[in-house]
Design a protein around this motif. Structure first.
Motif, short mmCIF file in Angstrom:
data_model
loop_
_atom_site.label_atom_id
_atom_site.label_comp_id
_atom_site.label_asym_id
_atom_site.label_seq_id
_atom_site.Cartn_x
_atom_site.Cartn_y
_atom_site.Cartn_z
N LEU A 107 38.34 34.87 39.52
CA LEU A 107 39.39 35.89 39.56
C LEU A 107 39.45 36.64 38.24
CD1 LEU A 107 42.08 34.74 37.78
CD2 LEU A 107 42.11 33.13 39.70
N LEU A 108 39.98 37.83 38.29
CA LEU A 108 40.17 38.66 37.11
C LEU A 108 41.67 38.87 36.89
CD1 LEU A 108 37.40 41.38 37.62
CD2 LEU A 108 37.28 39.33 36.19
N GLU A 109 42.02 39.16 35.64
CA GLU A 109 43.42 39.41 35.29
C GLU A 109 43.81 40.87 35.50
OE1 GLU A 109 45.59 37.20 34.68
OE2 GLU A 109 44.31 35.44 34.40
N SER A 110 42.82 41.76 35.57
CA SER A 110 43.11 43.18 35.81
C SER A 110 41.96 43.80 36.59
CB SER A 110 43.31 43.93 34.48
OG SER A 110 42.13 43.91 33.70
N ARG A 111 42.25 44.90 37.26
CA ARG A 111 41.24 45.58 38.08
C ARG A 111 40.23 46.31 37.20
NH1 ARG A 111 39.96 50.56 39.65
NH2 ARG A 111 39.27 50.99 41.80
N LYS A 165 45.15 30.26 40.85
CA LYS A 165 45.19 29.53 39.57
C LYS A 165 45.64 28.09 39.77
CE LYS A 165 45.87 33.57 36.58
NZ LYS A 165 46.80 34.28 35.66
N PRO A 177 42.87 41.87 41.13
CA PRO A 177 44.30 42.23 41.23
C PRO A 177 44.47 43.67 41.74
CG PRO A 177 43.83 41.20 39.12
CD PRO A 177 42.51 41.49 39.76
N ILE A 183 46.98 35.55 43.38
CA ILE A 183 46.39 35.20 42.09
C ILE A 183 47.01 33.90 41.56
CG2 ILE A 183 46.19 35.86 39.66
CD1 ILE A 183 44.28 37.45 41.30
N VAL A 184 48.34 33.78 41.67
CA VAL A 184 49.03 32.57 41.21
C VAL A 184 48.55 31.36 42.03
CG1 VAL A 184 51.26 31.39 41.12
CG2 VAL A 184 51.05 33.75 40.30
N GLU A 212 49.91 39.50 43.32
CA GLU A 212 50.26 38.52 42.30
C GLU A 212 50.40 37.11 42.88
OE1 GLU A 212 53.63 37.77 38.79
OE2 GLU A 212 53.75 39.54 40.08
#
Length: 286
Positions: free
Chosen positions: A145-149, A87, A239, A83-84, A80
């Motif tokens: 990037l993706l929000e979920s695998r 962004k 993620p 990923i943050v 996480e």
């Protein structure tokens, strides 16, 4: 041509913010122990190093064509915090792009006879800020990037073939005047273009460079599939939690498949013979 200190300050601030966010992103990637897969990198011990170099690649290399960008594909496991950080980095990349766009359009004239002065002014401005060697396209491009695998990722070489842009005679003249008008072949093209009526439509044909495209698939609870596709010139952040594996994915050849240079169809509205060969500009048929 003078450029205001305000615009230069905006660029400097945006670049500093982007650099700081890139440094934080790089630190978090360095600290990560999650899986990385860069299929073109054969030595497993170099995967993270190469990924970091790709994300940090912002500057022109010697003899590098500024129109081209370095490309590699793959998957990078991301927690996480990474990923943050990505962004935040993407936000500041967009801010830098906006600041330089403001420099290009706000104080520099738009008429075609001054286009070459615009590029000189921009180069001089970037020299003042110490950013003249900055590869702007590589600075602007977002970290994918993706929000979920996803359950699977399929990479492919993709090309849309060619693009056709409609131009006016005035626009074509502006582009032609940016070339070396002392050359005889440019002078001939200027004479041809000057003989056209101003309302004559023209078509500029550009062959598209193949890009790497990723197709993502997620299996839904009702046993169906949700799909998404995007161009991915950089490794994609996926993620993951500690102990998770990267989704199933394929390996691409290092070069795109050969493309056939398709001729314009006989019934095309565009004359297949270039009218201005130096700019790949064609006439429309009557």
């Amino acid at each position: 041509m003078a450029v205001s200190a305000t615009l230069l300050s905006e660029i400097e601030d945006a670049f500093d913010a982007m650099s700081n966010s890139l440094r934080l992103f790089d630190e978090r990637l360095y600290q990560s122990s999650l899986s990385i897969s860069l299929p073109w990198v054969k030595e497993p011990g170099l995967q993270k190093q190469i990924a970091r170099e790709l994300y940090n690649d912002l500057w022109h290399k010697d003899h590098q064509d500024g129109r081209k960008t370095t490309t590699n594909y793959g998957l990078v496991g991301a927690n996480e915090s990474l990923i943050v950080a990505a962004k935040h980095l993407n936000h500041h990349k967009a801010r830098l792009k906006t600041a330089i766009a403001n420099l290009k359009k706000s104080e520099l004239p738009q008429l075609h006879e001054h286009l070459h002065k615009r590029s000189i002014a921009l180069a001089n401005s970037l020299n003042q800020t110490g950013l003249a060697r900055l590869h702007l396209k590589q600075c602007y491009r977002q970290i994918p990037l993706l929000e979920s695998r996803p359950d699977s990722v399929r990479f492919s070489w993709y090309s849309s073939g060619r693009s056709i842009r409609k131009l006016s005679v005035e626009e074509a003249m502006g582009r032609l005047l940016k070339l070396d008008i002392s050359q005889p072949h440019i002078q001939i093209q200027l004479e041809k273009l000057s003989a056209l009526h101003q309302a004559t439509p023209l078509a500029q044909i550009q062959q598209q460079v193949p890009v790497i495209r990723a197709n993502f698939s997620w299996k839904t609870t009702d046993n169906h599939w949700q799909r998404q596709a995007r161009n991915c010139p950089l490794p994609i952040l996926i993620p993951l939690n500690e102990g998770d594996t990267l989704p199933e994915h394929n390996i691409l050849p290092t070069e795109p498949p050969e493309q056939r240079n398709r001729a314009l169809r006989s019934d095309s509205k565009i004359d297949p013979t270039p009218f201005l060969s130096s700019l790949r500009i064609h006439l429309y048929r009557n």
